[in-house]
Scaffold this active site. Structure first.
Site, mmCIF file in Angstrom:
data_model
loop_
_atom_site.group_PDB
_atom_site.id
_atom_site.type_symbol
_atom_site.label_atom_id
_atom_site.label_comp_id
_atom_site.label_asym_id
_atom_site.label_seq_id
_atom_site.Cartn_x
_atom_site.Cartn_y
_atom_site.Cartn_z
ATOM 1 C CB ALA A 32 -0.934 -0.008 1.205
ATOM 2 N N GLY A 33 1.804 1.308 -0.957
ATOM 3 C CA GLY A 33 2.722 2.446 -0.992
ATOM 4 C C GLY A 33 2.339 3.473 -2.037
ATOM 5 C CB SER A 150 7.346 -4.283 -7.883
ATOM 6 O OG SER A 150 6.473 -4.376 -6.793
ATOM 7 C CB CYS A 296 11.806 5.236 -9.775
ATOM 8 S SG CYS A 296 10.309 4.705 -8.951
ATOM 9 C CE LYS A 299 13.223 1.085 -6.955
ATOM 10 N NZ LYS A 299 12.707 0.140 -7.936
ATOM 11 N NE ARG A 366 10.314 6.154 -1.612
ATOM 12 C CZ ARG A 366 9.409 5.282 -2.084
ATOM 13 N NH1 ARG A 366 9.588 3.994 -1.896
ATOM 14 N NH2 ARG A 366 8.346 5.700 -2.719
#
Ligand code: NAD
Length: 499
Positions: A32-33, A150, A296, A299, A366
């Site tokens: 649930a992100g 994902s 994103c 990464k 992030r």
């Protein structure tokens, strides 16, 4: 629908469906992100006949999704959730029950960069994906469509398929699809409602095509047919990594040009405009700044370089790695520029940091470039007064006190103050640095700010959003990225090569 007779223990005969259901009626989302929450909210909003259960292992996150203060900030998300929650959109900690009941499962768990073992610092950590796959295999009593939402390395779906095959109950045959998400934080709802395209990769078999058709039908509620692109699973997985690498590449490219502009007197905004008006290139993602961040780009580009190395393609790996290196260079360059301009020392000087999220309209921190700018300034002994409209105080301190950012968390506590307003943040400072392009920073009363700052007051615009001429007229010493502003020759950190 195909049926098969399966012998159950105690020799009872049991009818078990082998194929997946053709119509999606219940969706379970695992995770649930930033992706799971908004994506499922839009599915529930646009498909009232489908029940959508969003699950997470974090009780706190689920509580927030069920409260008035959602765990993430996205423009328009609150209204959509309020309309659907309790109707056909639910948030629950009971992952297993939701999997059992659903006929389509979205895996939207995090795939962070590995921090240990083989591929440390580059490869994607797929442990959460694997756990999700094992749970699906263990609790499912029927064949399901399992959707990899994902972002994963190419061939990750194969691992999911293998885990499912090795662990499912007799007679069950899940179908695994790749359906990467392209939403951008800050505009997630707009992107989800009006995507450039929806990508669905699946097995090139009749069962695979049935699964693709079922998921296409879900999107078909609001996305035009021609925008739903189907392909093989590996192409779909690689397309997502490639798209992010291309976007990150554009930012690093224009940032590389910004350094040349500073050294020559060219203006990066003018160059970006000239380059971007070429229709073959286009104008988007050509905004120079202090580098890209977010969960994103860094990464996924690292993940791509690792994939290239694993495939024994070192030249290709080096090519993509350079995008990350340029990004690091740009963040460092901005911090160095601040130090050099402030007479080569910021020790004990107060600096206001405006913006901490990785971009505007999100509270996500992030990989935010602001973290690294703060880190470098803290290493120089600066005192930071930080303000961000959507990031809470604890989150900022947590980021700055991480071991990879600071060796001495107590020192961070001494040097950092988190402020509730931009005017509080600039109180008594020598300099102000814009690290996120929040619109509200353009509208501040800079005359008042000038009066509250120590003299000479410096402004470092790391996002090229302020009116530099107006600021100079007020009396600020203004520095930015990719252009020289006319000023006394007190500091021209990158201006010494060509005059
Ligand atoms: N954030 C973005 O803008 C974005 C955009 C496109 C794609 N993606 C990709 O989507 C994926 C998810 O990203 P995110 O930003 O939503 O991550 P996130 O960290 O915000 O959310 C992931 C959630 O999954 C939960 N989770 C992990 N394992 C679980 C399990 N076994 N069962 C239930 N819940 C579990 C975590 O508790 C967390 O709340 C990543 O692969 C990311 O690369 C993200």
């Amino acid at each position: 629908m195909k049926v098969v007779l399966v012998f159950q223990p105690k020799n009872t005969l049991h009818l078990e469906t082998m194929s997946i259901e053709k119509k999606v009626r219940k969706i379970c989302c695992i995770g649930a992100g930033y992706v799971g929450g908004p994506t499922c909210s839009i599915i529930a909003y646009k498909c009232p006949e489908i029940q959508v259960m969003v699950t997470d292992v974090s009780q706190e996150r689920i509580n927030q999704w069920n409260s008035d203060k959602l765990p993430i900030y996205e423009p328009d998300l609150d209204d959509i959730v309020k309309e659907c929650r309790g109707r056909n959109l639910f948030f629950s900690i009971d992952v297993e029950q939701a999997i059992k009941e659903a006929n389509l499962i979205l895996i939207s768990v995090n795939t962070p960069t590995k921090t240990y073992g083989m591929g440390k610092g580059r490869a994607a950590d797929l442990k959460y994906i694997e756990l999700a796959a094992r749970t699906i295999a263990r609790v499912s009593d029927q064949s399901k469509i399992v959707v990899e939402k994902s972002t994963v390395p190419v061939k990750a779906a194969e691992s999911i398929i293998n885990i499912l095959k090795a662990n499912v109950k007799p007679g069950i045959r899940h179908q695994v699809l790749s359906n990467p998400e392209f939403l951008s934080e800050g505009t997630a709802i707009r992107d989800l409602l009006n995507p450039d395209r929806v990508l669905i990769g699946g097995e090139q078999s009749p069962d695979g095509q049935e699964a693709i058709a079922a998921l296409s039908d879900v999107y078909g509620h609001w996305v035009k047919k021609e925008k739903i692109i189907t392909m093989n699973t590996w192409s779909s997985e690689l397309s997502k990594l490639s798209a992010n690498a291309f976007l990150a590449q554009r930012i690093s490219s224009i940032n590389a040009i910004s350094a040349i502009c500073e050294a020559t007197g060219a203006d990066v905004t003018e160059v970006a405009h000239a380059v971007g008006t070429d229709t073959r290139i286009g104008s988007k993602f050509l905004q120079a700044g202090i580098g890209f961040g977010g969960s994103c780009f860094v990464k996924d580009v690292l993940n791509l370089t690792y994939l290239c190395e694993s495939l024994n393609l070192p030249e290709v790996a080096a090519y993509w790695q350079q995008i990350i290196d340029m990004n690091e260079y740009q963040k460092r360059r901005f911090a160095d520029q601040i130090v050099k301009c402030m007479f080569n020392t910021v020790s004990n000087k107060k600096i206001a940091i405006l913006g901490f999220s990785f971009k505007k309209n999100t509270g996500d921190t992030r990989e935010s470039p602001a973290i690294y700018v703060c880190k470098y300034l803290l290493e120089e002994g600066a005192k930071l007064q930080i303000y961000d409209p959507k990031v809470n105080h604890d989150q900022i301190m947590w980021e700055l006190m991480k071991p990879e950012i600071s060796e001495n968390p107590e020192r961070v506590k001494e040097l950092v103050e988190i402020c509730d307003s931009p005017y509080h943040a600039i109180e008594g400072t020598h300099a102000l640095a814009v690290c996120t392009e929040w619109d509200e920073f353009k509208e501040l009363d800079y005359k008042t700010i000038y009066n509250k700052m120590l003299k000479p007051p410096f402004i470092f615009d790391g996002r090229l959003i302020l009116d530099h001429k107006m600021l100079q007229e007020i009396g600020f010493h203004v520095e930015t990225i990719g252009k020289r502003l006319s000023r006394p020759p007190v500091c021209r950190p990158y201006a010494n090569s060509v005059q």
